[in-house]
Motif scaffolding. Sequence first.
Motif, short mmCIF file in Angstrom:
data_model
loop_
_atom_site.label_atom_id
_atom_site.label_comp_id
_atom_site.label_asym_id
_atom_site.label_seq_id
_atom_site.Cartn_x
_atom_site.Cartn_y
_atom_site.Cartn_z
N GLN A 115 0.83 -1.21 0.00
CA GLN A 115 0.00 0.00 0.00
C GLN A 115 0.86 1.26 0.00
O GLN A 115 0.54 2.24 -0.68
CB GLN A 115 -0.93 0.00 1.21
N GLU A 116 1.97 1.23 0.74
CA GLU A 116 2.85 2.40 0.78
C GLU A 116 3.47 2.66 -0.59
O GLU A 116 3.62 3.81 -1.01
CB GLU A 116 3.94 2.19 1.83
N VAL A 117 3.82 1.61 -1.30
CA VAL A 117 4.36 1.76 -2.65
C VAL A 117 3.27 2.28 -3.60
O VAL A 117 3.54 3.13 -4.47
CB VAL A 117 4.94 0.43 -3.15
N GLU A 118 2.05 1.79 -3.44
CA GLU A 118 0.96 2.30 -4.28
C GLU A 118 0.73 3.79 -4.03
O GLU A 118 0.48 4.56 -4.97
CB GLU A 118 -0.32 1.50 -4.01
N ASN A 119 0.83 4.21 -2.77
CA ASN A 119 0.70 5.64 -2.47
C ASN A 119 1.82 6.44 -3.11
O ASN A 119 1.61 7.54 -3.62
CB ASN A 119 0.71 5.86 -0.96
N PHE A 120 3.05 5.88 -3.08
CA PHE A 120 4.18 6.53 -3.74
C PHE A 120 3.93 6.66 -5.23
O PHE A 120 4.19 7.72 -5.84
CB PHE A 120 5.46 5.74 -3.46
N ASN A 121 3.43 5.60 -5.85
CA ASN A 121 3.14 5.65 -7.28
C ASN A 121 2.11 6.71 -7.61
O ASN A 121 2.21 7.40 -8.64
CB ASN A 121 2.65 4.28 -7.76
N GLN A 122 1.12 6.86 -6.75
CA GLN A 122 0.08 7.86 -6.99
C GLN A 122 0.65 9.27 -6.92
O GLN A 122 0.20 10.17 -7.63
CB GLN A 122 -1.05 7.70 -5.98
N ARG A 123 1.66 9.47 -6.08
CA ARG A 123 2.26 10.80 -5.97
C ARG A 123 3.18 11.11 -7.14
O ARG A 123 3.35 12.27 -7.51
CB ARG A 123 3.08 10.92 -4.68
N THR A 124 3.80 10.08 -7.71
CA THR A 124 4.86 10.32 -8.69
C THR A 124 4.58 9.77 -10.08
O THR A 124 5.30 10.11 -11.02
CB THR A 124 6.17 9.68 -8.21
N GLY A 125 3.55 8.95 -10.25
CA GLY A 125 3.41 8.18 -11.48
C GLY A 125 2.48 8.75 -12.52
O GLY A 125 2.16 8.07 -13.49
N VAL A 126 2.00 9.98 -12.37
CA VAL A 126 1.09 10.54 -13.36
C VAL A 126 1.91 11.20 -14.45
O VAL A 126 2.71 12.11 -14.21
CB VAL A 126 0.13 11.57 -12.73
#
Length: 335
Positions: free
Chosen positions: A280-291
């Motif tokens: 979940q923490e990695v998914e949150n990181f992806n949401q912050r940086t992956g757009v």
Amino acid sequence: MAGFRLGPDDSEISQQQSRAAPADLISDDDRSVAADSWSIKSDYGSTLDDDQRHADAAEDLSAANLRAPSDYSSDKEEPDSDGVTSMLGLQSYWDAAYADELVNFREHGHAGEVWFGANVMEVVAAWTKTLCIDVSQGRMPNHVDNNKVEYVEQGHKFLSGWSVLDIGTGNGLLLQELSKQGFSDLTGTDYSEGAIDLARNLANRDGLPNINFLVDDILETKLERQFQLVVDKGTLDAVGLHPDGAIKRLVYWDSVSRLMAPGGILVITSCNNTKDELVQEVENFNQRTGVTQDQEGCKDTAPLLQYLSHVRTYPTFMFGGSVGSRVATVAFIRN
């Protein structure tokens, strides 16, 4: 649902506390100065980029409606009651601990504490070897069958080309174990000079002088190289135990992702986070940086880190109707 965790035994806690403040090794003033080095402006220096990353992390926390960090100037001040903090999150603790272990090594030849225990370290090294060989051969399974970790024939020819970074290496014994598994391009970093001194001494004693050890803070890394395999055994746990752990965890993921080569793997072992919490923490990181923007100008979510596998052989137990393990080891791949 967040998983449950068990802390160390009382005997372990008392032992850690007794080691945390050896009067003949470090003074209260020195400990305060060392604790300050955990802030973004550490003893490795400060740059505008470091300040900007701190500001970005604070903004992300604010946007997520998380608790604002407290401004701690030393480890003498009281931590926030809302957060879970510990001396294990402060550099002063580790500087004192490794100063003690260096004395023990020089006087008695002791290697020092193996974080999580030797059995976990051996499991992590063997499982990581199998995972990396699978990836080298083009196999990208949803999970690695590690009910029985077996030696892979001619595995060394696949592993010799893997560059490996161990962040928060401590005494460097995990890198020694990875060397036994066939990895040869090995680098270990730690923000404690005492840890690096101990790791170098142990590697030289054990006939592994080619392991490269560097003083470096993962939160302000000065490394410019990218690695095909990054391993973390307990460092994220320590980062999260700092009074400003929420912000520092955001910086951690940004730094780690930059150190991973495209297609590279992160293997993280934690006793304070479950597998699901890490994912979940990695998914949150992806949401912050992956757009990103595609060629037509439309927003497209491109996850930077993706869950790959996790160790399934650790002993489990049941508590409150839930099944869990004391340790979680999870692998992510960088797209």
